[in-house]
Motif scaffolding. Structure first.
Motif, PDB file in Angstrom:
ATOM      1  N   UNK A  87       0.845  -1.213   0.000  1.00 50.70           N
ATOM      2  CA  UNK A  87       0.000   0.000   0.000  1.00 50.70           C
ATOM      3  C   UNK A  87       0.872   1.251   0.000  1.00 50.70           C
ATOM      4  N   UNK A  88       1.954   1.231   0.777  1.00 46.33           N
ATOM      5  CA  UNK A  88       2.877   2.376   0.806  1.00 46.33           C
ATOM      6  C   UNK A  88       3.536   2.556  -0.556  1.00 46.33           C
ATOM      7  N   UNK A  89       3.915   1.462  -1.183  1.00 48.26           N
ATOM      8  CA  UNK A  89       4.511   1.532  -2.520  1.00 48.26           C
ATOM      9  C   UNK A  89       3.504   2.106  -3.514  1.00 48.26           C
ATOM     10  N   UNK A  90       2.271   1.638  -3.405  1.00 49.49           N
ATOM     11  CA  UNK A  90       1.197   2.133  -4.271  1.00 49.49           C
ATOM     12  C   UNK A  90       1.030   3.655  -4.104  1.00 49.49           C
ATOM     13  N   UNK A  91       1.054   4.104  -2.852  1.00 51.63           N
ATOM     14  CA  UNK A  91       0.910   5.537  -2.569  1.00 51.63           C
ATOM     15  C   UNK A  91       2.132   6.321  -3.052  1.00 51.63           C
ATOM     16  N   UNK A  92       3.321   5.758  -2.860  1.00 50.53           N
ATOM     17  CA  UNK A  92       4.548   6.490  -3.197  1.00 50.53           C
ATOM     18  C   UNK A  92       4.740   6.663  -4.699  1.00 50.53           C
ATOM     19  N   UNK A  98      -4.977   9.741  -4.544  1.00 50.44           N
ATOM     20  CA  UNK A  98      -6.341  10.254  -4.421  1.00 50.44           C
ATOM     21  C   UNK A  98      -7.252   9.339  -3.604  1.00 50.44           C
ATOM     22  N   UNK A  99      -6.692   8.295  -3.020  1.00 49.71           N
ATOM     23  CA  UNK A  99      -7.506   7.383  -2.226  1.00 49.71           C
ATOM     24  C   UNK A  99      -7.792   7.984  -0.846  1.00 49.71           C
ATOM     25  N   UNK A 100      -9.036   7.846  -0.401  1.00 45.82           N
ATOM     26  CA  UNK A 100      -9.337   8.277   0.957  1.00 45.82           C
ATOM     27  C   UNK A 100      -8.943   7.154   1.922  1.00 45.82           C
ATOM     28  N   UNK A 101      -9.134   7.386   3.215  1.00 50.36           N
ATOM     29  CA  UNK A 101      -8.693   6.412   4.224  1.00 50.36           C
ATOM     30  C   UNK A 101      -9.398   5.069   4.067  1.00 50.36           C
ATOM     31  N   UNK A 102     -10.687   5.100   3.767  1.00 50.74           N
ATOM     32  CA  UNK A 102     -11.456   3.866   3.590  1.00 50.74           C
ATOM     33  C   UNK A 102     -10.958   3.075   2.384  1.00 50.74           C
ATOM     34  N   UNK A 103     -10.660   3.760   1.297  1.00 49.99           N
ATOM     35  CA  UNK A 103     -10.152   3.090   0.096  1.00 49.99           C
ATOM     36  C   UNK A 103      -8.746   2.539   0.331  1.00 49.99           C
ATOM     37  N   UNK A 104      -7.941   3.263   1.092  1.00 49.87           N
ATOM     38  CA  UNK A 104      -6.596   2.787   1.428  1.00 49.87           C
ATOM     39  C   UNK A 104      -6.677   1.510   2.250  1.00 49.87           C
ATOM     40  N   UNK A 105      -7.587   1.464   3.220  1.00 49.89           N
ATOM     41  CA  UNK A 105      -7.764   0.256   4.032  1.00 49.89           C
ATOM     42  C   UNK A 105      -8.264  -0.907   3.182  1.00 49.89           C
ATOM     43  N   UNK A 106      -9.159  -0.625   2.234  1.00 53.28           N
ATOM     44  CA  UNK A 106      -9.657  -1.673   1.336  1.00 53.28           C
ATOM     45  C   UNK A 106      -8.521  -2.225   0.479  1.00 53.28           C
ATOM     46  N   UNK A 107      -7.637  -1.343   0.046  1.00 55.04           N
ATOM     47  CA  UNK A 107      -6.468  -1.759  -0.731  1.00 55.04           C
ATOM     48  C   UNK A 107      -5.572  -2.676   0.100  1.00 55.04           C
TER      49      UNK A 107
END
Length: 149
Positions: A87-92, A98-107
């Motif tokens: 998830x961190x790699x995806x974000x970096x 543009x993902x919100x917290x809920x979408x990040x947790x789903x990821x």
């Protein structure tokens, strides 16, 4: 020379087992328990098995997975680490900015499922085909402190 002193030649037998990839794939589907394994089999190009075959495959899977049950806390912890890392790699890379917290947790949940199923499949099947020794995998109680932040 006394008879008990003579060296005896030990005979060894090398056993080779070949398992078709289609069998390993079917075992993976059953061992990971992601969904109805028989239904998923069709989607990955395998033939469905009969109702009786499905029951037998599940029984065999239960035996394979039981051999790694004591490793589940370890598998779970590594899956959490993998999910957080992916998830961190995806974000970096900017793809998840543009993902919100809920979408990040789903990821993270998806990444954890992928990681956990891969580890379960690799270990259960590896032991079953003899490339891993289940006795060598046990090292006692495993406790993981997941507070690595």
């Amino acid at each position: 020379m006394p008879m008990w002193f003579k060296r005896r030649k030990h005979e060894y037998e090398i056993v080779s087992t070949e398992v078709p990839m289609s069998t390993i794939l079917r075992w993976y589907l059953y061992d990971t328990g992601l969904d109805d394994a028989n239904k998923l089999a069709e989607f990955v190009g395998l033939n469905k098995v009969s109702a009786e075959g499905d029951v037998k495959e599940q029984e065999d899977s239960d035996i394979r997975v039981s051999r790694i049950m004591e490793l589940m806390p370890y598998i779970d912890a590594l899956s959490d680490i993998s999910a957080d890392t992916m998830a961190a790699l995806h974000m970096s890379t900017g793809k998840g900015e543009n993902l919100n917290e809920e979408e990040t947790e789903a990821t993270k949940i998806i990444y954890k499922a992928v990681s956990m199923s891969s580890l379960i499949g690799a270990l259960s099947i590896g032991i079953s085909i003899g490339i891993l020794n289940s006795g060598a995998l046990s090292s006692g109680r495993i406790e993981m402190d997941m507070d690595y932040e």
